[in-house]
Design a protein around this motif. Sequence first.
Motif, PDB file in Angstrom:
ATOM      1  N   GLY A  70       0.832  -1.198   0.000  1.00 47.73           N
ATOM      2  CA  GLY A  70       0.000   0.000   0.000  1.00 47.73           C
ATOM      3  C   GLY A  70       0.864   1.245   0.000  1.00 47.73           C
ATOM      4  N   PRO A  71       0.298   2.388   0.373  1.00 48.41           N
ATOM      5  CA  PRO A  71       1.054   3.645   0.335  1.00 48.41           C
ATOM      6  C   PRO A  71       2.304   3.637   1.203  1.00 48.41           C
ATOM      7  CG  PRO A  71      -1.040   3.911   1.507  1.00 48.41           C
ATOM      8  CD  PRO A  71      -1.083   2.599   0.813  1.00 48.41           C
ATOM      9  N   ALA A  80       3.769  -3.135   6.950  1.00 51.36           N
ATOM     10  CA  ALA A  80       2.919  -2.039   6.471  1.00 51.36           C
ATOM     11  C   ALA A  80       1.600  -2.648   6.014  1.00 51.36           C
ATOM     12  CB  ALA A  80       3.611  -1.290   5.333  1.00 51.36           C
ATOM     13  N   THR A  81       0.995  -3.412   6.926  1.00 53.41           N
ATOM     14  CA  THR A  81      -0.162  -4.251   6.595  1.00 53.41           C
ATOM     15  C   THR A  81      -1.482  -3.492   6.552  1.00 53.41           C
ATOM     16  OG1 THR A  81      -0.062  -4.900   8.933  1.00 53.41           O
ATOM     17  CG2 THR A  81       0.804  -6.445   7.337  1.00 53.41           C
ATOM     18  N   ALA A 102       0.523   7.843   5.648  1.00 61.33           N
ATOM     19  CA  ALA A 102       1.145   6.524   5.514  1.00 61.33           C
ATOM     20  C   ALA A 102       2.372   6.585   4.616  1.00 61.33           C
ATOM     21  CB  ALA A 102       0.132   5.522   4.966  1.00 61.33           C
ATOM     22  N   MET A 103       2.287   7.336   3.532  1.00 62.03           N
ATOM     23  CA  MET A 103       3.422   7.475   2.631  1.00 62.03           C
ATOM     24  C   MET A 103       4.600   8.137   3.344  1.00 62.03           C
ATOM     25  SD  MET A 103       1.330   8.629  -0.788  1.00 62.03           S
ATOM     26  CE  MET A 103       2.798   8.994  -1.766  1.00 62.03           C
ATOM     27  N   ALA A 104       4.324   9.184   4.108  1.00 65.17           N
ATOM     28  CA  ALA A 104       5.388   9.872   4.850  1.00 65.17           C
ATOM     29  C   ALA A 104       6.000   8.949   5.901  1.00 65.17           C
ATOM     30  CB  ALA A 104       4.836  11.138   5.503  1.00 65.17           C
ATOM     31  N   PRO A 141      -0.894  -4.542  -6.601  1.00 65.91           N
ATOM     32  CA  PRO A 141      -0.298  -3.636  -5.621  1.00 65.91           C
ATOM     33  C   PRO A 141      -0.998  -2.280  -5.599  1.00 65.91           C
ATOM     34  CG  PRO A 141       1.051  -3.690  -7.599  1.00 65.91           C
ATOM     35  CD  PRO A 141      -0.034  -4.727  -7.782  1.00 65.91           C
ATOM     36  N   GLY A 142      -0.854  -1.587  -4.485  1.00 64.55           N
ATOM     37  CA  GLY A 142      -1.454  -0.252  -4.357  1.00 64.55           C
ATOM     38  C   GLY A 142      -2.310  -0.096  -3.127  1.00 64.55           C
TER      39      GLY A 142
END
Length: 417
Positions: free
Chosen positions: A15-16, A110-111, A342-344, A41-42
């Motif tokens: 994910g992100p 990162a579930t 989440a990306m950060a 994915p994604g």
Amino acid sequence: MTPAIPFDLLIVGAGPAGLSAAVEAASRGLCAAVVDEFPEPGGRMLGQFHEEKGHWWVGRQVAEQLLDKCSALGVKLRCGVSVHSIVRSGAVWVLKTSEGSMQARNVLLATGSAEIPHPLPGWTLPGVMSIGAAQVMANVHYVKPGRRGLIIGVNVLAMAISRELSVSGVSIAGIVLPGIGPITGKEASPKESLKELMGLAHLAPSPLMRIGGKAANALGMAGFVSRFIPRSGIKIWDIPLRLRTVAVSINGRSQVQSVTLADVNGEGAVIPGSQREELVDFVAIAGGLYPLAELASVAGCPFVYAEELGGHVPVHDEQMRTPVEGLYVAGNITGIESALVAMAQGRLAAATICGDAGLLGQHHEREVLEAMQDVRRVRASALIQFRPGIQEAREQFYRKWGRFQREKHGIEGEGME
């Protein structure tokens, strides 16, 4: 037989958070791999889109950009692979998956998160689904979940996805409260639901509603305002939001045909004689999200319960490091927030892992600090914020980290579950 060469970093979750971490780690020289049980994915990004400061944030486009970077950097990506065991063996982690064992010196979990079910009579009928399932059908597979539907549950998830469904051409009859029960709790109360919505005033479709919502929230007027909301509801993005209506049951023989609704008083109790039926052919239940953290438990990580973060979360410091050697976390497993946060967090986790591996040199502390500050900045400006008090809850959470560091044996401590 030659033993498998372990990866420097194995990320569970595409994910992100997971994809962002993979890009950051691989760009700094780590041999990284990502596994995910979903065929594509994604993560949840694939179905997400919303207006973000004057433009549309489209999750699928962001995911594609991250995947292109992963490919260019040589990140190994394996989808449709489930991880069911994670054990530390010497200096490496051994993960048992549906396609055999994998080894890594470090693991980043990162579930993400999972939806909370809110059962009610008739919820097993075909045509009843979670709000996330409706999102995936419409925005990932481009299939309408039905001709006309009803959303049960008033929260951030319901509001954000209801707009996505509406923009995608899905007809929504309205958003109503769940009935009072042992699971719904405060979510069945008109006053409590309105209080949460006031915290989302920035999402309102007009400047006047945004200003009014912020003012009412600041003055603590949720109870007063809820008594004057019309029983027919108010229109949000042309969708009736019915804060004084609850779903009593979902009806049908072989599939959803209608939902029995009823009016409620300010405490959420049904008003006698107010029951009626709403004709719909699908129902989306929005019960909220909780951290999907089972693998952290299997790995031996201790947990703390934090309501503001969505439930039980694995103990970790602000650099995304857990008390378990070589185990890191990022994204919604650490608490329910937006994809941007989440990306950060994924980038921060990768910076921490690279620093712990000695790849950042003398700039280690500065680069990790900058990544930490970026998480705080993104969190403060994020359009989608699931619960109030997230930053305060995290500050308290990170203070607990010090106690875990000082305790050599066991996981006793305040706030532990």
